[in-house]
Design a protein around this motif. Structure first.
Motif, mmCIF file in Angstrom:
data_model
loop_
_atom_site.group_PDB
_atom_site.id
_atom_site.type_symbol
_atom_site.label_atom_id
_atom_site.label_comp_id
_atom_site.label_asym_id
_atom_site.label_seq_id
_atom_site.Cartn_x
_atom_site.Cartn_y
_atom_site.Cartn_z
ATOM 1 N N GLU A 33 38.573 44.973 49.371
ATOM 2 C CA GLU A 33 38.638 43.532 49.644
ATOM 3 C C GLU A 33 39.872 42.899 49.005
ATOM 4 O O GLU A 33 40.513 42.028 49.601
ATOM 5 C CB GLU A 33 37.379 42.843 49.124
ATOM 6 C CG GLU A 33 36.123 43.215 49.911
ATOM 7 C CD GLU A 33 34.860 42.670 49.271
ATOM 8 O OE1 GLU A 33 34.990 41.910 48.282
ATOM 9 O OE2 GLU A 33 33.756 42.987 49.750
ATOM 10 N N ALA A 34 40.212 43.346 47.793
ATOM 11 C CA ALA A 34 41.381 42.780 47.107
ATOM 12 C C ALA A 34 42.669 43.081 47.874
ATOM 13 O O ALA A 34 43.538 42.201 48.025
ATOM 14 C CB ALA A 34 41.466 43.331 45.687
ATOM 15 N N VAL A 35 42.807 44.315 48.361
ATOM 16 C CA VAL A 35 44.016 44.678 49.110
ATOM 17 C C VAL A 35 44.062 43.922 50.443
ATOM 18 O O VAL A 35 45.114 43.387 50.834
ATOM 19 C CB VAL A 35 44.063 46.204 49.345
ATOM 20 C CG1 VAL A 35 45.239 46.565 50.250
ATOM 21 C CG2 VAL A 35 44.189 46.947 48.018
ATOM 22 N N GLU A 36 42.925 43.865 51.148
ATOM 23 C CA GLU A 36 42.901 43.155 52.427
ATOM 24 C C GLU A 36 43.219 41.676 52.271
ATOM 25 O O GLU A 36 43.884 41.075 53.124
ATOM 26 C CB GLU A 36 41.524 43.324 53.092
ATOM 27 C CG GLU A 36 41.301 44.716 53.663
ATOM 28 C CD GLU A 36 39.939 44.851 54.320
ATOM 29 O OE1 GLU A 36 39.037 44.033 53.988
ATOM 30 O OE2 GLU A 36 39.759 45.775 55.129
ATOM 31 N N SER A 37 42.759 41.072 51.167
ATOM 32 C CA SER A 37 43.034 39.647 50.962
ATOM 33 C C SER A 37 44.511 39.387 50.693
ATOM 34 O O SER A 37 45.008 38.288 50.950
ATOM 35 C CB SER A 37 42.193 39.123 49.794
ATOM 36 O OG SER A 37 42.622 39.685 48.568
ATOM 37 N N GLU A 38 45.210 40.403 50.180
ATOM 38 C CA GLU A 38 46.633 40.229 49.866
ATOM 39 C C GLU A 38 47.530 40.557 51.052
ATOM 40 O O GLU A 38 48.530 39.883 51.284
ATOM 41 C CB GLU A 38 47.015 41.129 48.684
ATOM 42 C CG GLU A 38 46.437 40.690 47.347
ATOM 43 C CD GLU A 38 47.009 39.371 46.866
ATOM 44 O OE1 GLU A 38 48.193 39.096 47.164
ATOM 45 O OE2 GLU A 38 46.281 38.607 46.225
ATOM 46 N N VAL A 39 47.197 41.615 51.809
ATOM 47 C CA VAL A 39 48.120 42.089 52.860
ATOM 48 C C VAL A 39 47.511 42.078 54.257
ATOM 49 O O VAL A 39 48.203 42.379 55.235
ATOM 50 C CB VAL A 39 48.624 43.508 52.530
ATOM 51 C CG1 VAL A 39 49.330 43.539 51.195
ATOM 52 C CG2 VAL A 39 47.471 44.522 52.538
#
Length: 393
Positions: free
Chosen positions: A191-197
């Motif tokens: 979720e953290a990666v998807e929210s950033e990129v």
């Protein structure tokens, strides 16, 4: 403490144990335990080491085999058992009770000369309860001599041992938390990666899970000498069988033969899971054409086996057929009959190999400075071309 001193000590003890595997307690003390204390810097011929130290108990008094003293105060208790004996939970509890009677004794060592368990008082939690922080084997010392820094006279006297113990405890807590909540941490990373990129064309969840598993492996390497089991399991579960017990011989061998690494067929990008094993684990590998009682989080195409102890090589390779529950693996023996049977718990699997694909390597990969403490991943191309374990890991 020099590495060559440690290697010389280990080699001498191994020879003594091999020549006298039924060694009694007195000979174990003189030939194995006392040289261990000297290796740690304690002078047996001074007042800093007391033999048969008297401990006052509620019902009278008892004795501990060795007390290591700073000034007039004991700081470490050492309890020795014969080589032929397996260290038991009862003996750990006995050592804890001894430590409880002396306020200044923060450390305890239980050993039979080839297996070691180290206890310390947990001052930050549980009201100073004695907990097991380190378990290791004599054979482990040549690869991971750092454990001895925890127990040297200088470290005990300076307080460095307390700092190391706290670091070990923190690492253990982190490993346990990551293993117990692997799915949750994987989801959080995804979720953290998807929210950033945003969305990616790769399987982000699989990559996140591999990241979490890799983080556990890194923490284990940092900790190195500590048992893989969480502290609670070490205290509550029965001792596992180890290489000091009766040898388990393979009833058959399903190894197809030897193969050069360059001749292993497959795409160079194929994923290889690298597992460590003691020599005592090889009968399972050979007679079942499988590897077992492990947790796996993602798919892989091959298994490679690093053999610890005196071998210290990536020595076997096989192509994966399936990953199944132990009860569905069609093992030659009952799971609990194997050396590692006590490690079976929820979520652990058996990896079965394609028939005829298990080979011993003609050109095994030797240890340099890195070896797999747990599951590690590499590629088939790296396995084919590596000169040492460092190239694989």
């Amino acid at each position: 403490m020099q590495r060559d001193e440690i290697e010389e000590y280990v080699g001498r003890c191994q020879q003594l144990i091999e020549s006298s595997p039924q060694m009694d307690e007195e000979n174990t003390k003189v030939k194995l335990v006392q040289p261990f204390l000297e290796l740690l810097g304690w002078d047996l011929y001074s007042t800093e080491v007391a033999l048969e130290y008297t401990i006052p108990m509620a019902s009278g008094s008892t004795h501990v085999d060795y007390a290591l003293l700073v000034g007039d105060s004991p700081v470490v208790f050492v309890e020795a058992k014969p080589v032929r004996a397996t260290l038991s939970d009862d003996e750990v509890r006995q050592l804890r009770s001894y430590m409880r009677q002396e306020l200044d004794v923060d450390w305890g060592i239980l050993t039979n000369g080839q297996s070691f368990e180290v206890l310390t008082k947990n001052r930050n939690e549980n009201g100073g309860e004695e907990v097991s922080v380190v378990q290791f084997e004599l054979d482990d010392l040549t690869e991971n001599p750092g454990v001895l820094e925890l127990l040297t006279k200088e470290s005990i006297r300076s307080g460095k041992s307390d700092e190391v113990a706290e670091q070990v405890a923190q690492t253990n807590r982190a490993i346990t938390a990551l293993q117990d909540n692997e799915d949750g941490v994987t989801d959080a990373v995804t979720e953290a990666v998807e929210s950033e990129v945003g969305e990616l064309t790769i399987d982000l969840e699989e990559q996140a899970r591999e990241f979490v598993q890799g983080l556990v492996s890194v923490l284990r390497e940092q900790r190195q000498f500590v048992s893989d089991k969480p502290q609670e399991e070490v205290e509550e579960e029965p001792d596992e069988a180890d290489d000091s017990s009766e040898e388990l011989n393979a009833k058959r061998s399903r190894i197809a033969g030897k193969i050069a690494r360059s001749e292993i067929e497959g795409d160079g990008d194929s994923r290889v899971a690298v597992f460590p094993t003691k020599e005592s684990g090889l009968p399972f590998l050979k007679e079942n054409e499988a590897w077992g009682f492990v947790r796996v989080g993602s798919e892989f195409d091959y298994v490679a086996m690093y053999v610890t102890g005196d071998v210290r090589e990536i020595k076997y390779v096989a192509r994966v057929a399936d990953v199944v529950d132990p009860d569905a693996a069609e093992l030659l023996r009952e799971p609990m009959d194997y050396k590692d049977g006590a490690k079976i718990d929820d979520g652990k699997k058996v990896i079965t190999f394609e028939p005829g694909s298990l080979y011993e390597l003609e050109d095994p990969i030797p240890f340099e400075s890195k070896y797999p403490q747990g599951l590690r991943y590499t590629t088939l191309e790296k396995l084919r071309t590596a000169e040492t374990t460092d190239d694989v890991l």
